[in-house]
Design a protein around this motif. Structure first.
Motif, PDB file in Angstrom:
ATOM      1  N   GLU A   3      36.733  35.769  47.576  1.00  9.88           N
ATOM      2  CA  GLU A   3      36.056  37.013  47.221  1.00  9.88           C
ATOM      3  C   GLU A   3      35.781  37.817  48.486  1.00  9.88           C
ATOM      4  O   GLU A   3      35.607  37.253  49.567  1.00  9.88           O
ATOM      5  CB  GLU A   3      34.704  36.732  46.522  1.00  9.88           C
ATOM      6  CG  GLU A   3      34.825  35.928  45.236  1.00  9.88           C
ATOM      7  CD  GLU A   3      33.463  35.766  44.515  1.00  9.88           C
ATOM      8  OE1 GLU A   3      32.632  36.694  44.580  1.00  9.88           O
ATOM      9  OE2 GLU A   3      33.275  34.707  43.899  1.00  9.88           O
ATOM     10  N   ASN A  11      41.320  38.296  44.608  1.00  9.99           N
ATOM     11  CA  ASN A  11      40.902  37.838  43.282  1.00  9.99           C
ATOM     12  C   ASN A  11      41.502  38.712  42.174  1.00  9.99           C
ATOM     13  O   ASN A  11      40.788  39.130  41.247  1.00  9.99           O
ATOM     14  CB  ASN A  11      39.363  37.830  43.216  1.00  9.99           C
ATOM     15  CG  ASN A  11      38.825  37.032  42.031  1.00  9.99           C
ATOM     16  OD1 ASN A  11      39.414  36.015  41.640  1.00  9.99           O
ATOM     17  ND2 ASN A  11      37.732  37.496  41.454  1.00  9.99           N
ATOM     18  N   ASP A  12      42.790  38.995  42.325  1.00 11.83           N
ATOM     19  CA  ASP A  12      43.507  39.834  41.346  1.00 11.83           C
ATOM     20  C   ASP A  12      42.864  41.208  41.142  1.00 11.83           C
ATOM     21  O   ASP A  12      43.003  41.818  40.070  1.00 11.83           O
ATOM     22  CB  ASP A  12      43.540  39.156  39.959  1.00 11.83           C
ATOM     23  CG  ASP A  12      44.613  38.088  39.888  1.00 11.83           C
ATOM     24  OD1 ASP A  12      45.591  38.192  40.671  1.00 11.83           O
ATOM     25  OD2 ASP A  12      44.465  37.167  39.068  1.00 11.83           O
ATOM     26  N   GLY A  13      42.130  41.670  42.142  1.00 10.42           N
ATOM     27  CA  GLY A  13      41.499  42.988  42.023  1.00 10.42           C
ATOM     28  C   GLY A  13      40.302  43.000  41.086  1.00 10.42           C
ATOM     29  O   GLY A  13      39.852  44.066  40.664  1.00 10.42           O
ATOM     30  N   LYS A  14      39.777  41.814  40.785  1.00 11.04           N
ATOM     31  CA  LYS A  14      38.609  41.750  39.896  1.00 11.04           C
ATOM     32  C   LYS A  14      37.372  41.242  40.653  1.00 11.04           C
ATOM     33  O   LYS A  14      37.484  40.601  41.688  1.00 11.04           O
ATOM     34  CB  LYS A  14      38.903  40.822  38.708  1.00 11.04           C
ATOM     35  CG  LYS A  14      40.026  41.345  37.812  1.00 11.04           C
ATOM     36  CD  LYS A  14      40.100  40.617  36.484  1.00 11.04           C
ATOM     37  CE  LYS A  14      40.265  39.099  36.630  1.00 11.04           C
ATOM     38  NZ  LYS A  14      41.656  38.694  36.984  1.00 11.04           N
ATOM     39  N   ILE A  15      36.201  41.513  40.115  1.00 10.89           N
ATOM     40  CA  ILE A  15      34.967  41.017  40.738  1.00 10.89           C
ATOM     41  C   ILE A  15      34.922  39.492  40.629  1.00 10.89           C
ATOM     42  O   ILE A  15      35.313  38.922  39.603  1.00 10.89           O
ATOM     43  CB  ILE A  15      33.706  41.662  40.114  1.00 10.89           C
ATOM     44  CG1 ILE A  15      32.446  41.185  40.869  1.00 10.89           C
ATOM     45  CG2 ILE A  15      33.585  41.365  38.615  1.00 10.89           C
ATOM     46  CD1 ILE A  15      31.195  41.980  40.561  1.00 10.89           C
ATOM     47  N   GLY A  65      38.657  44.982  46.008  1.00  9.24           N
ATOM     48  CA  GLY A  65      39.829  44.532  45.254  1.00  9.24           C
ATOM     49  C   GLY A  65      41.083  44.547  46.102  1.00  9.24           C
ATOM     50  O   GLY A  65      42.015  43.783  45.882  1.00  9.24           O
ATOM     51  N   TYR A 111      27.925  52.300  38.778  1.00  9.70           N
ATOM     52  CA  TYR A 111      29.026  51.740  37.990  1.00  9.70           C
ATOM     53  C   TYR A 111      28.858  52.139  36.543  1.00  9.70           C
ATOM     54  O   TYR A 111      28.185  51.443  35.779  1.00  9.70           O
ATOM     55  CB  TYR A 111      29.028  50.219  38.108  1.00  9.70           C
ATOM     56  CG  TYR A 111      29.275  49.733  39.510  1.00  9.70           C
ATOM     57  CD1 TYR A 111      30.502  49.973  40.113  1.00  9.70           C
ATOM     58  CD2 TYR A 111      28.304  49.047  40.215  1.00  9.70           C
ATOM     59  CE1 TYR A 111      30.745  49.532  41.403  1.00  9.70           C
ATOM     60  CE2 TYR A 111      28.545  48.597  41.503  1.00  9.70           C
ATOM     61  CZ  TYR A 111      29.767  48.842  42.095  1.00  9.70           C
ATOM     62  OH  TYR A 111      30.010  48.406  43.359  1.00  9.70           O
ATOM     63  N   ASN A 143      33.501  48.408  39.307  1.00  5.22           N
ATOM     64  CA  ASN A 143      34.863  48.664  39.753  1.00  5.22           C
ATOM     65  C   ASN A 143      35.084  48.219  41.189  1.00  5.22           C
ATOM     66  O   ASN A 143      34.492  48.779  42.094  1.00  5.22           O
ATOM     67  CB  ASN A 143      35.130  50.165  39.719  1.00  5.22           C
ATOM     68  CG  ASN A 143      35.648  50.593  38.381  1.00  5.22           C
ATOM     69  OD1 ASN A 143      36.466  49.897  37.786  1.00  5.22           O
ATOM     70  ND2 ASN A 143      35.173  51.725  37.910  1.00  5.22           N
ATOM     71  N   PRO A 144      35.991  47.271  41.415  1.00  2.00           N
ATOM     72  CA  PRO A 144      36.284  46.916  42.808  1.00  2.00           C
ATOM     73  C   PRO A 144      36.861  48.110  43.570  1.00  2.00           C
ATOM     74  O   PRO A 144      37.534  48.956  42.999  1.00  2.00           O
ATOM     75  CB  PRO A 144      37.310  45.790  42.681  1.00  2.00           C
ATOM     76  CG  PRO A 144      37.018  45.193  41.349  1.00  2.00           C
ATOM     77  CD  PRO A 144      36.663  46.374  40.479  1.00  2.00           C
ATOM     78  N   GLN A 152      29.391  38.649  41.255  1.00  2.00           N
ATOM     79  CA  GLN A 152      28.745  38.993  39.986  1.00  2.00           C
ATOM     80  C   GLN A 152      27.336  38.395  39.929  1.00  2.00           C
ATOM     81  O   GLN A 152      26.379  39.070  39.540  1.00  2.00           O
ATOM     82  CB  GLN A 152      29.589  38.480  38.815  1.00  2.00           C
ATOM     83  CG  GLN A 152      29.047  38.879  37.435  1.00  2.00           C
ATOM     84  CD  GLN A 152      29.250  40.355  37.128  1.00  2.00           C
ATOM     85  OE1 GLN A 152      30.368  40.864  37.191  1.00  2.00           O
ATOM     86  NE2 GLN A 152      28.176  41.079  36.824  1.00  2.00           N
TER      87      GLN A 152
END
Ligand code: PLP
Ligand code: PLP
Lengths: 354, 354
Positions: free
Chosen positions: B295, B321-325, B309, B168, B173-174, B330
């Protein structure tokens, strides 16, 4: 068409005695090799002395198994000619395997031309004792030196050849096979209909179990329901039930055997009823119980026909035709081997004379 | 225990710039190799300069695919030490793969000793930029020069190593993954839980389809009913649904990931509920519909964690999750990478310091 460069051996090997041949142990003086490089296609076709290849330890074939192969034979006729049996079908099947394994297609006409040149150069290696032949192994491997999981960007397409002994030295011996219960060879959507290395590795465990119980091969059922008969180790399977010959239909998880196809054509030409359809192992057991299971045989390039004398399923041992070869099996064996060694006229147009 | 002979390179390579590393492209100065011969066992262990191997074109690995491998990493700590992460688990898994593929077992303690010596010799090759590591690839191939279908009578067990870049570079990056409908990776009774070459070759076709549609990986369903979630390309998969983390149970067709096992232990240590059980793709779709799919992430040695994502199933595109980690992803990423690079105390006893 590509040019084929030839480098002759300066050190020809001694040919092994016919009794010592066995299968796949000795190799002829020469091999064919052609390289593939992404962006450049197939290149550098050559016939060279049989020799080890140099390959990076990170080559993809060692890690991600991109490897496909074929198996066919050259036969010596009584008048000293060499015949190839349906080699076009092998190269067509090789391209089907390539497609499934994401390997670039070969030029089938070129491959056939290369094969003819190679066999011609090593024609002294085609043995002529009854039942012997020259086994031919074309294969393709991914050679890119890279550990990313993706299709290889380079390949080698190689043909090696091995004189092989008679499969049946003392007449045709029926084999004992065992239905595998736990392990699976292939499943619909998998790689069963491709002739790819991984299929054989995954079948070794079943083979080990069968051998330990005194059986020579595994009969594989479908991977989904373990109910439908698929094929045997390296043979397709046929049952003669109540006068009709039945073989599992090509469903995507069975290798489309060239001997299988030839047998079906011979049966049709003799007006013997033959069906390609799904067949359950229960139907076979049932046919045995009611006395209609007349013959069982495997078909493949190595043995042409292997009559099955005993079939083990769960705790049941089914003896077929008193453990002897059946009439139809014998007829098919005689017909195909006759065409292959030139003693029966090839009305099917299957052989290529060199 | 076997003796390991060492031959040092007289021609050390230039180390590539950290930005150029990528994955699996460059190899260190040395490699480990040990031979197996039937009747003799493992012999001739040696560390030698990285070099091509010479191998007969009839070697079994090219034809019948007896090949197993492992993947693990060495990390450089801030204070310049080198850490190995759970290498004992990799050699134990290698022996499980050997068992399934009818390859003789290795001595795990000896393999670990060999690995330590090799990494120590090439320790300058362990990169130290954040996120970088030395990827280690132990593998075993059948080398017998013979075309009979049977377990090879000789093998090479080799360890090669490749410095690898940060997965990364611009933050985590999902990824977008696609559920494969037609092709199957593995089935119960097959080789899915072994880390064997053929599994990866058979997965290339699904990968090709996913890539063509703009997805970076394939999510595989079970081979039998195409209903239960199995795993992703080269990662295990986790779902956080309504506060609980769920991952498919090890059922025989899924690779038992070492990262997967580590994540489960970390989750338990933090009192986050985690379940190993069967999970259908329909349950995932349903959870998304009712807003409880919180998730989704993949786990594996290469990326540690890959948040998902977007998941495509049939015509449905599920955005997670809105395309976020996510928070748990995390936390797991930070914990595991912290243990691996020595900034978080290893209370699990997972790391070996060289
Ligand atoms: C798995 C399998 N099935 C069937 C066959 C028979 O095919 P063919 O008749 O083309 O030799 C083979 C052998 O090549 C095989 O490997
Ligand atoms: C098919 C497959 N599943 C899962 C994994 C993850 O396993 P691990 O966490 O041990 O790297 C890998 C990668 O090694 C893999 O190849």
């Amino acid at each position: 068409m590509l040019d084929i460069k030839t480098e002759f051996t300066t050190n020809p090997k001694n040919k092994p005695a016919v009794e010592a041949l066995g299968f796949g142990q000795y190799f002829t003086d020469h091999m064919f090799i052609v390289e593939y490089t992404e962006g450049k296609g197939w290149h550098d076709a050559r016939i060279i002395p049989y020799q080890p290849i140099q390959i990076d330890p990170s080559a993809m074939v060692f890690h991600y198994g991109q490897a496909v192969f074929e198996g066919l034979k050259a036969y010596k006729t009584v008048d000293g000619k060499v015949l190839l049996f349906r080699p076009d079908r092998n190269f067509a099947r090789l391209n089907n395997s390539n497609e499934r394994m994401v390997i670039p297609a070969i030029d089938e006409a070129f491959a056939l031309e290369a094969l003819k040149q190679l066999v011609t150069i090593d024609r002294e290696w085609v043995p002529d004792a009854p039942g012997t032949s020259l086994y031919i192994r074309p294969f393709i491997i991914g050679t890119e030196a890279n550990l990313g999981v993706h299709p290889s960007k380079s390949y080698k397409f190689i043909i090696i050849m091995s004189p092989s002994g008679s499969y049946y030295k003392e007449g045709i011996n029926p084999v004992k096979i065992m239905v595998e219960q736990k392990y699976v060879r292939a499943v619909a959507g998998g790689t069963g209909e491709a002739k790819t290395a991984g299929n054989y590795a995954s079948a070794l465990k079943g083979q080990e179990i069968a051998t330990a119980e005194g059986y020579s091969q595994t009969l594989w059922l479908d991977g989904k329901e373990k109910k439908y008969v698929e094929e045997v180790g390296s043979m397709n399977i046929f049952f003669k039930i109540n006068g009709k010959v039945v073989t599992p239909a090509l469903n995507g998880s069975i290798l489309p055997g060239i001997t299988r196809d030839s047998m079906i054509q011979v049966l049709k030409s003799k007006n013997i009823p033959v069906e390609e359809r799904r067949i359950t192992i229960d139907e076979v057991v049932e046919a045995n119980k009611n006395g209609t299971l007349e013959e069982v045989f495997g078909t493949g390039t190595a043995a042409v026909i292997s009559p099955v004398g005993e079939l083990k399923y769960l705790d049941e041992k089914i003896i077929i035709n008193d453990g002897k070869i059946g009439e139809v099996s014998q007829m098919l064996y005689d017909t195909l081997t006759g065409i292959q060694n030139g003693t029966i006229e090839d009305t099917f147009g299957w052989t290529i004379k060199l």
